[in-house]
Write a protein that holds these residues in place. Structure first.
Motif, PDB file in Angstrom:
ATOM      1  N   LYS A 131       0.849  -1.103   0.080  1.00 20.53           N
ATOM      2  CA  LYS A 131      -0.112   0.162  -0.100  1.00 20.53           C
ATOM      3  C   LYS A 131       0.968   1.174  -0.145  1.00 20.53           C
ATOM      4  CE  LYS A 131      -3.699  -2.390   2.094  1.00 20.53           C
ATOM      5  NZ  LYS A 131      -3.766  -2.962   3.299  1.00 20.53           N
ATOM      6  N   ALA A 132       0.106   2.204  -0.241  1.00 18.27           N
ATOM      7  CA  ALA A 132       1.020   3.560  -0.174  1.00 18.27           C
ATOM      8  C   ALA A 132       0.976   4.425   1.218  1.00 18.27           C
ATOM      9  CB  ALA A 132       0.545   4.739  -1.137  1.00 18.27           C
ATOM     10  N   ALA A 133       1.908   4.337   1.893  1.00 25.26           N
ATOM     11  CA  ALA A 133       2.075   4.529   3.390  1.00 25.26           C
ATOM     12  C   ALA A 133       1.641   6.117   3.300  1.00 25.26           C
ATOM     13  CB  ALA A 133       3.367   4.266   3.898  1.00 25.26           C
ATOM     14  N   PRO A 134       0.914   6.538   4.397  1.00 20.56           N
ATOM     15  CA  PRO A 134       0.522   8.265   4.588  1.00 20.56           C
ATOM     16  C   PRO A 134       1.793   8.814   5.093  1.00 20.56           C
ATOM     17  CG  PRO A 134      -0.239   6.798   6.423  1.00 20.56           C
ATOM     18  CD  PRO A 134       0.181   5.830   5.537  1.00 20.56           C
ATOM     19  N   GLU A 135       2.038  10.242   4.591  1.00 20.47           N
ATOM     20  CA  GLU A 135       3.280  10.947   5.143  1.00 20.47           C
ATOM     21  C   GLU A 135       3.179  10.895   6.570  1.00 20.47           C
ATOM     22  OE1 GLU A 135       4.696  13.616   2.801  1.00 20.47           O
ATOM     23  OE2 GLU A 135       4.760  11.556   1.651  1.00 20.47           O
ATOM     24  N   LYS A 136       2.097  11.253   7.351  1.00 22.89           N
ATOM     25  CA  LYS A 136       2.086  11.402   8.880  1.00 22.89           C
ATOM     26  C   LYS A 136       1.124  10.544   9.234  1.00 22.89           C
ATOM     27  CE  LYS A 136      -0.063  15.650   8.571  1.00 22.89           C
ATOM     28  NZ  LYS A 136      -0.139  17.101   9.079  1.00 22.89           N
ATOM     29  N   PHE A 137       1.043  10.097  10.500  1.00 22.70           N
ATOM     30  CA  PHE A 137      -0.015   9.228  11.045  1.00 22.70           C
ATOM     31  C   PHE A 137      -0.109   9.053  12.486  1.00 22.70           C
ATOM     32  CE2 PHE A 137       2.170   5.086  11.861  1.00 22.70           C
ATOM     33  CZ  PHE A 137       3.135   5.006  10.966  1.00 22.70           C
ATOM     34  N   THR A 138      -1.097   8.657  12.994  1.00 20.98           N
ATOM     35  CA  THR A 138      -1.179   8.323  14.416  1.00 20.98           C
ATOM     36  C   THR A 138      -1.018   6.801  14.606  1.00 20.98           C
ATOM     37  OG1 THR A 138      -2.448  10.397  14.965  1.00 20.98           O
ATOM     38  CG2 THR A 138      -2.459   8.864  16.751  1.00 20.98           C
ATOM     39  N   GLY A 139      -0.397   6.563  15.522  1.00 20.95           N
ATOM     40  CA  GLY A 139       0.154   5.087  15.639  1.00 20.95           C
ATOM     41  C   GLY A 139      -0.683   4.555  16.985  1.00 20.95           C
ATOM     42  N   LEU A 140      -1.501   3.501  16.893  1.00 20.35           N
ATOM     43  CA  LEU A 140      -1.756   2.610  18.095  1.00 20.35           C
ATOM     44  C   LEU A 140      -1.383   1.353  18.240  1.00 20.35           C
ATOM     45  CD1 LEU A 140      -3.795   2.322  20.666  1.00 20.35           C
ATOM     46  CD2 LEU A 140      -5.661   1.544  19.106  1.00 20.35           C
ATOM     47  N   LEU A 141      -0.480   1.141  19.155  1.00 17.28           N
ATOM     48  CA  LEU A 141       0.446  -0.016  19.225  1.00 17.28           C
ATOM     49  C   LEU A 141       0.016  -0.912  20.627  1.00 17.28           C
ATOM     50  CD1 LEU A 141       3.008  -1.871  20.236  1.00 17.28           C
ATOM     51  CD2 LEU A 141       2.711  -1.681  17.803  1.00 17.28           C
ATOM     52  N   VAL A 142      -0.802  -1.887  20.159  1.00 13.79           N
ATOM     53  CA  VAL A 142      -1.195  -2.773  21.449  1.00 13.79           C
ATOM     54  C   VAL A 142      -0.853  -4.198  21.342  1.00 13.79           C
ATOM     55  CG1 VAL A 142      -3.317  -1.283  21.850  1.00 13.79           C
ATOM     56  CG2 VAL A 142      -3.270  -2.793  19.902  1.00 13.79           C
ATOM     57  N   GLY A 193       0.202  -4.692  16.364  1.00  6.99           N
ATOM     58  CA  GLY A 193       0.455  -5.359  17.625  1.00  6.99           C
ATOM     59  C   GLY A 193      -0.609  -6.488  17.663  1.00  6.99           C
ATOM     60  N   GLY A 194      -0.207  -7.313  18.672  1.00  2.00           N
ATOM     61  CA  GLY A 194      -1.203  -8.533  19.074  1.00  2.00           C
ATOM     62  C   GLY A 194      -2.490  -8.379  18.901  1.00  2.00           C
ATOM     63  N   VAL A 195      -2.815  -7.285  19.849  1.00  2.00           N
ATOM     64  CA  VAL A 195      -4.327  -6.957  20.205  1.00  2.00           C
ATOM     65  C   VAL A 195      -4.927  -6.348  19.282  1.00  2.00           C
ATOM     66  CG1 VAL A 195      -5.819  -5.771  22.057  1.00  2.00           C
ATOM     67  CG2 VAL A 195      -3.617  -6.697  22.560  1.00  2.00           C
ATOM     68  N   SER A 196      -4.267  -5.995  18.091  1.00  2.00           N
ATOM     69  CA  SER A 196      -4.934  -5.319  16.915  1.00  2.00           C
ATOM     70  C   SER A 196      -5.623  -6.383  15.961  1.00  2.00           C
ATOM     71  CB  SER A 196      -3.813  -4.561  16.105  1.00  2.00           C
ATOM     72  OG  SER A 196      -3.154  -5.569  15.367  1.00  2.00           O
ATOM     73  N   ALA A 197      -5.568  -7.550  16.649  1.00  2.00           N
ATOM     74  CA  ALA A 197      -6.267  -8.552  15.994  1.00  2.00           C
ATOM     75  C   ALA A 197      -7.772  -8.864  16.840  1.00  2.00           C
ATOM     76  CB  ALA A 197      -5.635 -10.091  16.378  1.00  2.00           C
ATOM     77  N   ASN A 198      -7.929  -8.096  17.752  1.00  2.00           N
ATOM     78  CA  ASN A 198      -9.355  -8.188  18.414  1.00  2.00           C
ATOM     79  C   ASN A 198     -10.420  -7.467  17.747  1.00  2.00           C
ATOM     80  OD1 ASN A 198     -11.387  -6.531  20.424  1.00  2.00           O
ATOM     81  ND2 ASN A 198     -10.493  -8.372  21.306  1.00  2.00           N
ATOM     82  N   SER A 199     -11.591  -8.365  17.581  1.00  2.00           N
ATOM     83  CA  SER A 199     -12.416  -8.065  16.635  1.00  2.00           C
ATOM     84  C   SER A 199     -13.208  -6.679  17.008  1.00  2.00           C
ATOM     85  CB  SER A 199     -13.455  -9.241  16.442  1.00  2.00           C
ATOM     86  OG  SER A 199     -14.121  -9.465  17.775  1.00  2.00           O
TER      87      SER A 199
END
Ligand code: KG4
Ligand code: ZN
Length: 337
Positions: free
Chosen positions: A123-134, A272-278
């Motif tokens: 995919k084309a990555a955004p120039e800037k972004f907010t990350g949620l690492l869980v 992150g692993g928890v980003s699998a959460n439905s």
């Protein structure tokens, strides 16, 4: 360019081959999870032994599936941290040996950054972004711009995945608890229990130890009124799972959306692993798009620990000029910023 990714930060041993930035030729994962289950959590010594036993086989399988010879590999990317020191050292030593022997460049990769980069393969990555690492060890809200990472918020105690795993243990469920609670939550009442929203000094920080204690008190209350050794009632387990998940996911979403608002980024990237959460996937996508954000989640196999994400992050770093030498080592508490 053909890149070999190597990941051994925790209980998985993985090798992947990427062609260019976007084409995954192979992504082989050998999990030692079945060896840890009897202990109710990851045993570091068992994890590193598994990595040591498996890494050769996993590399050969990755090369075979990619139909690539070792001599054709042009770059090696390996997880530098964070993770378990024994497991990290297996991957880093292996990667350094290959890089020295093949005389090709080596890049050390931050496992957490790689979880987010997993989103951008193909995919084309955004120039800037907010990350949620869980994940099992981390809960972070980050801001990314021009290759620079700023931490906007993080947990002050337990990681969200750790809370899932500990609560599952209290409920008598197997390790890892995240996927099981996710499944049980769908059959329970999210309003059966109300957990107090933790208050933090810093706006985007999290806390998950309070909800863990609250669940423990509920479990003890039920156990006190039942014969010794009796299993917890199924309805109770489903309702706790649903109520905890509803609370945890709501807190994650609320702060992530507010953080993204505060930075004015249009993209929110989860990993992150928890980003699998439905529930997290569904609700963050819905609530995010209702507020005008594009929300990214990694594709199924790229959500869990895997070497394709390490290879991808390694390529990004390599293109930015990063090179590592034989002094590279495992850093258990490697930070994102
Ligand atoms: O990223 P990961 O594979 O390993 C670490 O780097 O920590 O994350 C593992 C964590 C575990 O705590 C596991 O319970 C959690 O991810 N997890 C989930 C789900 N699948 C995995 N948590 C909630 N819902 C899930 N579906
Ligand atoms: Zn991970």
């Amino acid at each position: 360019m053909l890149t070999l990714g190597i990941e051994t930060s925790c209980d998985e041993t993985s090798c992947a081959v990427l062609r260019g930035r976007d084409e995954i030729l192979s992504n082989i994962v050998s999990s030692s999870l079945f060896r840890h289950k009897p202990f109710g959590g990851v045993v570091p010594e068992i994890a590193s032994r598994h990595a040591l036993e498996q890494i050769d086989t996993v590399l050969n399988e990755a090369l075979e599936q990619a139909r690539v010879k070792l001599a054709e590999i042009e770059l090696i990317a390996v997880t530098e941290g964070p993770g378990l020191i024994g497991s990290l050292l297996v991957g880093v030593s292996f990667a350094k040996t290959l890089s020295y022997r093949l005389e090709i460049p080596l890049v050390g990769v931050n496992h957490l950054e790689a979880h987010l980069s997993a989103n951008f393969i193909g995919k084309a990555a955004p120039e800037k972004f907010t990350g949620l690492l869980v994940s099992g060890g981390h809960t972070l809200i980050t801001y990314h711009e021009a290759g620079r990472v700023t931490i906007l918020g993080e947990t002050v105690d337990d990681a969200v995945g750790e809370a899932y795993d500990k609560i599952a243990k209290m409920l008598g469920l197997e390790y890892p608890g995240g996927p099981l609670i996710d499944k049980l939550a769908a059959q329970g009442d999210p309003r059966a229990f109300r957990f107090t929203r933790p208050k933090q000094d810093r706006r985007f920080d999290f806390s998950f130890s309070g909800v863990k204690t609250a669940v423990l008190q509920e479990v003890q209350r039920i156990k006190a009124g039942a014969p010794a050794g009796a299993p917890l009632p199924e309805k109770f387990v489903r309702d706790i799972a649903a109520s905890f998940q509803d609370a945890a996911v709501s807190w994650l979403i609320e702060k992530t959306l507010d953080a993204a608002d505060s930075k004015g980024t249009g993209d929110i990237v989860a990993g992150g692993g928890v980003s699998a959460n439905s529930a997290l996937r569904r609700r963050l996508t819905e609530e995010g798009s209702a507020r005008g954000f594009k929300v990214w989640f990694p594709a199924g196999a790229l959500t869990v620990d895997n070497a394709a994400m390490i290879a991808r992050r390694g390529i990004e770093l390599y293109e930015n000029g990063r090179r590592d030498g034989l002094a590279l080592t495992g850093i258990p508490n490697l930070k994102m910023a």
